[in-house]
Structures are given as structure tokens and as C-alpha cells.
Design an enzyme around this catalytic site. Structure first.
Site: not given
Ligand code: NAP
Length: 514
Positions: A165, A175, A178, A201, A203, A234, A273, A306-307, A401, A461
Site C-alpha cells: 500500500r 467536509t 454537521n 476545506k 463548511s 462551494g 459519504e 445527522r446523515c 432527507e 456511526h
């Protein structure tokens, strides 16, 4: 309410990363090439606390030029970090763990102010960051690669392979709002420990805790230029995704932005994700009180942002009324209010746009026939914990969502009907099932098209000790302590021909006839 100060109260270790403007507002800098710098345009944007909308800080708006400089720096240092022996890389992160622990209270306070987190959610995020760091230091030493003997095939006879690896090079990390500290750290730590340079970077809603974490790593002795932290909207993320020198984008955020990134990334390695629609399936043999407690926590924790939140509950018709009664009992303990008050369990949503989106989903459901059993209103960014019952399947909240504190309940005949509904969801991140019957657990777990199924608990998670990630529109790749390291390294097969040394030649039992 709102009497306490909005001052971040940072200690002197953070002095080099901010200064006060004429109005006394802290103005932060970005970290590029090992220096704390302003934007090349000198422009700043405000960070407003969702608690009362007041500006708590200003942060640079990075330009395309700034992002290019950040990538220049990461690219120039990618060999440097991979050549630092693993044992020394680990020492840097050990020191970081100690510094973060010493400044825990400043991080907690920053998360409360910039993200509107409750005291216990903010403490939980810092604790999870520390634990993740600690566990990654243990896990990284177990990642070796593998040895493959060649004698299973005529073509590779006389050879062996080592599959090793290697770091990808430069990783761009982007990111969401939340979990601004935890999610950024969960990318930065495995990336650098496995020998990559990083441009990150956060939010633009809550970028301060990431800047503080960057300072912690600098203090811990991370070589200059290995980590570069830029701030902005963005467009800043897009500059990063478009840069050809960035080998991988590790993105956590919405499905819409994830798709945009995938469309720009060309042949970059992608770890995405994305959004979720956490489904809970409550069956008639479940411990209903326990199921209701878990479903309410799953829907309301972190204000529902939360996701892996439970955002749709399907309950079997014959136990529906009893389950809903338990849900209403439980919701009473979830008090919304100023997150600086320790007893409060639900803080504000991140901004007014989020409040309006959640309210629109609630009103749409009610218009189509759902009943509101609790909440349904808001004040500023504070959305009341809301219970929607008998939600019809044409309501948008069944499919979209929620990302707000709403418990959404709908009835089903049995698990087959719940599974049929689940198959139509575009998301596939998490789901859970409540039942005491093993065969039903297994049937549901096998039937769901999601990355993680939890039996008799809410999806969590946590620190990523178990791997998680999405199916369908919830993403690509796996997050987790060891799994993130796998994602952030690439395989190289090194083939050794042993025949010139007379080694490894096959001695067939029945030699082929010439
Ligand atoms: P978001 O709007 O997608 O933003 C995420 C990040 O992407 C932010 O840093 C954002 O910057 C940046 N961004 C926006 N547009 C971009 C573009 N065109 N190119 C590159 N970067 C861009 O998500 P969010 O509202 O912050 O977070 C909530 C979402 O994250 C939810 O959908 C949630 O489910 C998901 N999430 C998923 C997981 C998981 O593990 N699957 C975990 C946590 C959250 P700005 O903030 O400056 O706009």
C-alpha cells in the site's frame, strides 16, 4: 435566554491564527504552506452563530489563486511526508492528541457557538475526535499489504508478489457542517498517517473548529506544507476538485454536491459519504418501549442533523398506537433551547434556510394527511421536536432527507411492506430493525439495500470502529478507522521472478508430456 457572551475565549496558543477587527470581531487566517495567511483578495466572510444570528467571527474567502497555492504546497511536500518514518508520524499525532485534550473546552465552546451544538453533543464530538485519533494510531500499524505465491498458475510459476500500500499523494478533503471537527479530523488523520499531503476545506457555516484543529497539528510538529487548510464556499471546493495534482477527493456532504464533484473529478480516486434516509422498521414482537426510545434519539440527536438519523419509521399496524404512545412519552425529555444551557438536548438548526426546508416538509406532510402529535413550529433557528404520525407515502418527507428534529411515523402491514418501501428509497446509508425474532432480523437485514443495518438499536456511526458508507445515492467507499486508511492508499504489486536464482520452479507431480 441568550445572556451569555458569544466570545470564543481562545487561549494564547491560538494567537497566531486570528486578530480582532475594529468592531472587536475575531478575524481568522487560513493555513497555506506552513503560514497563517489572509485571502489574496483580502476578502472575509462572516460566521454567524445559529443561536441568535450574531457574527462571532470572520474567515478568509479563499480565491482560485489561494487554492492553487495550497495545492502547490501539498504537492511539493507529498514526498516529504511519505519519507518520514511511520514511528515519527505517530509521535506527531500523539502530541496532537495531548494538545487537543488540553484545549478540549475551547473546542467544545467553539462547536456550541459556531454550529449551535448542545453542550453534550459538542463534548461528544471532541471526545469522538480524540478516540478516533487514538484508535487510528493503533490501527495504522496493522496495514501492511500481502504476499501472494505464484505457483497456483503456470503463468506466474517461479514468481511471488508483494502487494504493498502506498500513499495516493495529495488528498483534497471537503467536509460538511454537521460534525465540523470530527469529520475533518477523520479525513486528515488517516490521510497524513498513511503518508499523504492534504488540502482541506470545511463548511463555510462553521469553519472555526477546523482552523483550531489545524493549529493543534502545527503545534504538534507537523512539517510545514503537509496540511493546508482553506476556507470559503462551494467554489473553493470546486477549485480543489478540478486541480489535476490532487489524486483523491474525500468528500462528506449532500448527494447533490457529491454528484457535482463526481462529474468534475475525472480519474481521481473518490470517496463520497453522502446523504441518507435512515429507515427504522418496528415489528410487532419488538420491545416497543426500547424501540421508541431509540427511534426518538435517532431522530432528534444533534437536532436531527445527522446523515445516519432515523428519518422514517415504519411500524406494524397492530402495535402502532402503543408504539406512538411511547414515542410521545419519550419526546417530552427532548427540550429545545439555548445550547449553552447544559440541560438542553436540541439546539438550533444550522441556519434559517434549513429551518424553512424542514418546515416545508412538515407542512407538505400535514397537507397530504399526516397528523402532528407534537411540535411543528419554530422560533429563529430553533425547530421544535416534532412528531408526525400516519404520514402518507406521497408526502415528500417520506423520500427526502429531513435533517431536522422530526419523528416521522407511517404504518405497514408487515416487514415485506416495509422492505418494498425501502427498495424505492434513493438513499442507502443506514437502517435499523426492532424485533426479537432472529429470522425476521436476518430477513430484513438481507433485504435492505443499505451500507449498515443495526438490529435493536439506532444507527450510530460513532468513532468509525465499524465501517460505514453508502449504497445507492448515499455514496462510494467506506469510512472507518482502518477502512479510511485503505481508501487513502493505493495498491502496488511488486512481482519477484525467482527463477534466475533457481528458486520457485514448479516441480510438477505429473510433468506435462513434451
Ligand atoms: P453540502 O452542502 O453538500 O456541503 C458539504 C461541503 O461541500 C461543504 O464544505 C460545502 O461548502 C462544499 N461544497 C458545496 N458546493 C460544492 C461544490 N460545488 N464543489 C465542492 N464542494 C462544495 O452538505 P452540508 O449541508 O454541509 O451537510 C449536510 C449533508 O451532509 C447531508 O446531506 C448529510 O447527510 C451529509 N453527510 C453525510 C455523512 C455520511 O457519512 N454519509 C456524514 C455527515 C453528513 P460550503 O459549506 O461552503 O457550501
Amino acid at each position: 435566554m441568550f445572556k451569555e457572551s458569544l466570545d470564543l475565549k481562545l487561549s494564547s496558543v491560538f494567537d497566531s491564527i486570528w486578530c480582532q477587527d475594529v468592531d472587536g470581531i475575531p478575524c481568522f487566517r487560513m493555513y497555506i504552506g506552513g503560514s497563517w495567511v489572509e485571502s489574496s483578495s483580502k476578502e472575509l466572510f462572516t460566521v454567524d452563530t445559529p443561536i441568535n444570528g450574531k457574527t462571532i467571527a470572520k474567515v478568509p474567502s479563499a480565491t482560485a489563486y489561494d487554492v492553487e497555492r495550497a495545492v502547490d504546497s501539498a504537492y511539493a511536500n507529498k514526498e516529504r511526508i511519505r519519507e518520514i518514518p511511520g514511528i515519527d508520524r505517530i509521535q506527531i499525532f500523539r502530541r496532537a492528541e495531548q494538545i487537543l485534550r488540553e484545549h478540549k473546552d475551547e473546542f467544545v465552546r467553539t462547536l456550541i457557538l459556531e454550529a449551535g451544538k448542545t453542550q453534550s453533543d459538542a463534548e461528544g464530538e471532541v471526545k469522538a475526535t480524540l478516540e478516533r485519533l487514538h484508535l487510528t494510531l493503533e490501527e495504522v500499524r496493522k496495514i501492511f499489504g500481502e504476499y501472494i505465491p505464484g505457483d497456483w498458475s503456470e503463468g506466474t510459476s517461479g514468481k511471488i508478489a508483494l502487494v504493498i500500500r502506498e500513499p495516493i499523494g495529495v488528498i483534497g478533503a471537503i467536509t460538511p457542517f454537521n460534525y465540523p471537527l470530527y469529520t475533518a479530523s477523520a479525513k486528515i488523520i488517516p490521510a497524513i498517517l498513511s503518508g499523504n499531503a492534504v488540502v482541506v476545506k470545511g463548511s463555510s457555516e462553521d469553519p472555526i473548529s477546523l482552523l483550531l484543529f489545524t493549529k493543534v497539528l502545527e503545534e504538534a510538529g507537523l512539517p510545514k506544507g503537509v496540511l493546508n487548510t482553506v476556507t470559503g464556499g462551494g467554489a473553493v471546493g470546486e477549485y480543489l476538485v478540478r486541480d489535476e495534482r490532487v489524486g483523491m477527493i474525500s468528500f462528506t456532504g449532500s448527494t447533490a454536491v457529491g454528484k457535482r464533484i463526481a462529474s468534475l473529478a475525472q480519474l481521481k480516486h473518490l470517496h463520497l459519504e453522502l446523504g441518507g434516509k435512515g429507515l427504522a422498521i418496528v415489528l410487532d414482537d419488538a420491545d416497543l418501549k426500547h424501540a421508541a426510545k431509540c427511534c426518538v434519539e435517532g431522530a432528534l440527536k444533534n437536532s436531527g442533523q445527522r446523515c445516519d438519523a432515523i428519518s422514517l419509521i415504519t411500524v406494524q399496524k397492530d402495535v402502532h398506537s402503543e408504539f406512538v404512545k411511547y414515542v410521545l412519552d419519550e419526546v417530552r425529555y427532548w427540550v429545545v433551547g439555548d445550547p449553552r444551557i447544559p440541560e438542553i438536548r436540541i439546539g438550533p438548526l444550522i441556519n434559517r434556510a434549513s429551518v424553512e426546508r424542514v418546515h416545508y416538509l412538515v407542512e407538505d406532510a400535514v397537507q397530504k394527511g399526516a397528523k402532528i402529535l407534537a411540535g411543528g413550529g419554530f422560533n429563529g433557528c430553533f425547530y421544535q421536536p416534532t412528531v408526525l404520525d400516519d404520514v402518507p407515502l406521497d408526502a415528500r418527507i417520506v423520500w427526502e432527507e429531513t435533517f431536522g428534529p422530526v419523528v416521522t411515523v407511517t404504518k405497514v402491514v408487515d416487514e415485506d411492506e416495509a422492505l418494498t418501501l425501502a427498495k424505492k428509497l434513493r438513499y442507502g446509508l443506514d437502517a435499523c430493525v426492532f424485533t426479537k425474532n432472529f429470522y425476521r432480523m436476518w430477513k430484513v437485514a438481507k433485504g435492505l439495500e443499505v451500507g449498515e443495518v443495526t438490529i435493536n438499536d439506532l444507527p450510530r456511526h460513532g468513532v468509525g470502529y465499524f465501517p460505514f458508507g453508502g449504497w445507492k445515492e448515499s455514496g462510494l467507499g467506506r469510512e472507518g478507522i482502518g477502512y479510511s486508511i485503505d481508501e487513502m492508499t493505493k495498491l502496488k504489486t511488486v512481482v519477484f521472478n525467482l527463477e534466475p536464482a533457481g528458486l520457485g520452479k514448479l516441480k510438477h507431480l505429473h510433468p506435462p508430456t513434451p
